[in-house]
Each structure stands twice: as C-alpha cells, then as structure tokens.
Motif scaffolding. Structure first.
Motif, PDB file in Angstrom:
ATOM      1  N   LYS A  22      33.344  52.804  51.987  1.00 52.59           N
ATOM      2  CA  LYS A  22      34.698  52.866  51.540  1.00 52.59           C
ATOM      3  C   LYS A  22      35.528  51.385  51.924  1.00 52.59           C
ATOM      4  O   LYS A  22      36.404  51.321  51.742  1.00 52.59           O
ATOM      5  CB  LYS A  22      35.432  53.962  52.133  1.00 52.59           C
ATOM      6  N   SER A  25      35.118  45.698  48.791  1.00 51.00           N
ATOM      7  CA  SER A  25      36.296  45.541  47.998  1.00 51.00           C
ATOM      8  C   SER A  25      36.151  46.007  46.576  1.00 51.00           C
ATOM      9  O   SER A  25      35.159  46.356  46.156  1.00 51.00           O
ATOM     10  CB  SER A  25      36.418  43.993  47.951  1.00 51.00           C
ATOM     11  N   THR A  26      36.923  45.919  45.685  1.00 50.47           N
ATOM     12  CA  THR A  26      37.269  46.241  44.403  1.00 50.47           C
ATOM     13  C   THR A  26      36.155  45.435  43.769  1.00 50.47           C
ATOM     14  O   THR A  26      35.336  45.880  42.855  1.00 50.47           O
ATOM     15  CB  THR A  26      38.440  46.006  43.977  1.00 50.47           C
ATOM     16  N   PHE A  29      32.694  46.427  44.414  1.00 52.81           N
ATOM     17  CA  PHE A  29      32.475  47.722  43.777  1.00 52.81           C
ATOM     18  C   PHE A  29      32.039  47.611  42.438  1.00 52.81           C
ATOM     19  O   PHE A  29      30.963  48.172  41.756  1.00 52.81           O
ATOM     20  CB  PHE A  29      33.612  48.577  43.821  1.00 52.81           C
ATOM     21  N   GLY A 199      33.997  58.583  46.329  1.00 50.59           N
ATOM     22  CA  GLY A 199      35.102  58.624  45.977  1.00 50.59           C
ATOM     23  C   GLY A 199      35.340  58.675  44.359  1.00 50.59           C
ATOM     24  O   GLY A 199      34.417  58.935  43.396  1.00 50.59           O
ATOM     25  N   ASP A 203      38.981  54.547  40.067  1.00 54.40           N
ATOM     26  CA  ASP A 203      40.147  54.005  41.031  1.00 54.40           C
ATOM     27  C   ASP A 203      39.421  52.626  42.144  1.00 54.40           C
ATOM     28  O   ASP A 203      39.906  51.832  42.248  1.00 54.40           O
ATOM     29  CB  ASP A 203      40.672  54.951  41.995  1.00 54.40           C
ATOM     30  N   ARG A 204      38.346  52.901  42.344  1.00 53.65           N
ATOM     31  CA  ARG A 204      37.739  52.022  43.264  1.00 53.65           C
ATOM     32  C   ARG A 204      37.096  50.676  42.493  1.00 53.65           C
ATOM     33  O   ARG A 204      37.162  49.723  42.923  1.00 53.65           O
ATOM     34  CB  ARG A 204      36.384  52.547  43.961  1.00 53.65           C
ATOM     35  N   GLY A 207      41.013  49.096  41.274  1.00 51.16           N
ATOM     36  CA  GLY A 207      42.167  48.966  42.319  1.00 51.16           C
ATOM     37  C   GLY A 207      43.190  49.668  42.194  1.00 51.16           C
ATOM     38  O   GLY A 207      44.359  49.518  42.652  1.00 51.16           O
ATOM     39  N   ARG A 209      45.390  54.073  42.021  1.00 53.93           N
ATOM     40  CA  ARG A 209      45.342  55.288  42.935  1.00 53.93           C
ATOM     41  C   ARG A 209      45.780  56.187  41.955  1.00 53.93           C
ATOM     42  O   ARG A 209      46.738  55.978  41.174  1.00 53.93           O
ATOM     43  CB  ARG A 209      46.116  55.370  44.074  1.00 53.93           C
TER      44      ARG A 209
END
Length: 209
Positions: A22, A25-26, A29, A199, A203-204, A207, A209
């Motif tokens: 988790k 960073s974006t 990812f 997750g 979103d990951r 960036g 939500r």
C-alpha cells in the motif's frame, strides 16, 4: 483447476508482491501493472500457431518460425485494464484494442456498462479480455457476454489477481473461456474486495478515490 492457469514465474510473483504494498506510489503501481501485463502476455499467447517461413540473414537463407497470421484484439476493462494492456501492446504492437467501460454498482455489485467500442471483425480474432482483478466476476462475465453478443468466438481472460468465488462463477458461466492469473487469494470481504488483495486497482493506478 480446469481452464485456469496460475502464472507462477518468479518475476511475476515478485512484481505481484511489490504491487500489493500500500505504500508504493501511483507511478510505481502503474509501472508494475504494465510490466506484469507484459509478462502475462507471454503466457496467454504461448500456444499461438506458428508457420515456417524463409528469411535471409546477413550470412545465409534459412527457415524459421513466425506467428501464423493470428489476429488479436486486446479488450481492457476500463480503467486500470488500459495500463495493463500497455505492456501487452509493447509485445504485440499490431494487435487491435477494443474498450469496454464497466463499473461495479457499490451496493448490488452488478456490473453497469457505460462504453463499448470494438473492431467489426471480432469473429475473426482471438479476443483477450484484460481485467486487473476478478472478485465477484460480475464485470468479467459482463465483458465476455458483450463480446459474444458482438460475434467473438475465441476469447481468453487475463487478470492480475482473482478470488476463488470469482473464478468459480466465471468458469461456471463461461466454461469455454480460459483464465490466466498471477494469483488466487483467500476470498472476498463484505464489500466484495479481494482479501488480502491489492485494493482498488483503478484508484491506485490513477490516484483517485
């Protein structure tokens, strides 16, 4: 499990561990998602038919293998599927790309389609559906349903991570569609997220939500 291939290559498993973290960073990812997509592409295309062709090297003429004209279409499920497919396109730059926009309704978990665009000759192509996660399988089932409605006959599914419930449901509804994944986790939580999972991939990756 019949029709399911877990890609246990050390590089795939290493990158899967990194992408679960988790704290990454974006940017990291997205990069890892693209790299794993490339590695999984090797596996899902492993059995493409080859033909023998004659080529001339700088030293001599020879016979060598070449893919036998198999036409591919990658079908990323928006959003994170697009980054996943980028790695695949690095290997197969001539492939067509269809796009299917599906989101999971947060209460019923039903897949809702908001966009679909594909080549007109789906019936002539190997369609590789790309979805980062297979949780309830509602999204993947809806994507394959749509492709079959448009005439696709040869379909495969690639996902980064799956839940046992999703695998069972998907294979039950589409037993003709083989599945490749980097891992099958423990199961789903009350919100239908994969545990321990990674997750929300969209979103990951972007960036949000």
């Amino acid at each position: 499990m019949e029709g399911v291939t877990i890609v246990d290559h050390p590089l795939v498993q290493h990158k899967l561990t990194l992408i679960r973290d988790k704290t990454i960073s974006t940017k990291s990812f997205r990069e890892l998602l693209k790299e794993i997509g490339m590695l999984l592409c090797y596996e899902v295309t492993r059995d493409l038919p080859l033909t023998d062709v004659e080529v001339e090297t700088p030293l001599a003429r020879m016979h060598s293998a070449k893919i036998a004209g198999k036409k591919l279409v990658f079908v990323p499920v928006l959003r994170a599927g697009v980054t996943f497919v980028d790695g695949m396109l690095d290997l197969v730059p001539t492939a067509r790309v269809a796009h299917i926009g599906l989101y999971r309704e947060p209460h019923s978990f039903v897949a809702v389609e908001y966009f679909f665009k594909s080549p007109s000759d789906l019936h002539e192509r190997l369609a590789i559906v790309v979805s980062p996660v297979l949780a309830t399988a509602n999204t993947a089932v809806a994507a394959v349903d749509r492709l079959k409605e448009r005439g696709a006959k040869d379909i495969r599914l690639v996902c980064l991570l799956a839940a046992p419930e999703g695998v069972e449901r998907f294979r039950g509804l589409h037993p003709d569609v083989r599945l490749w994944t980097a891992g099958i986790d423990e199961g789903l939580d009350a919100n239908a997220f994969i545990l321990p999972g990674l997750g929300d991939a969209g979103d990951r990756a972007y960036g949000t939500r």
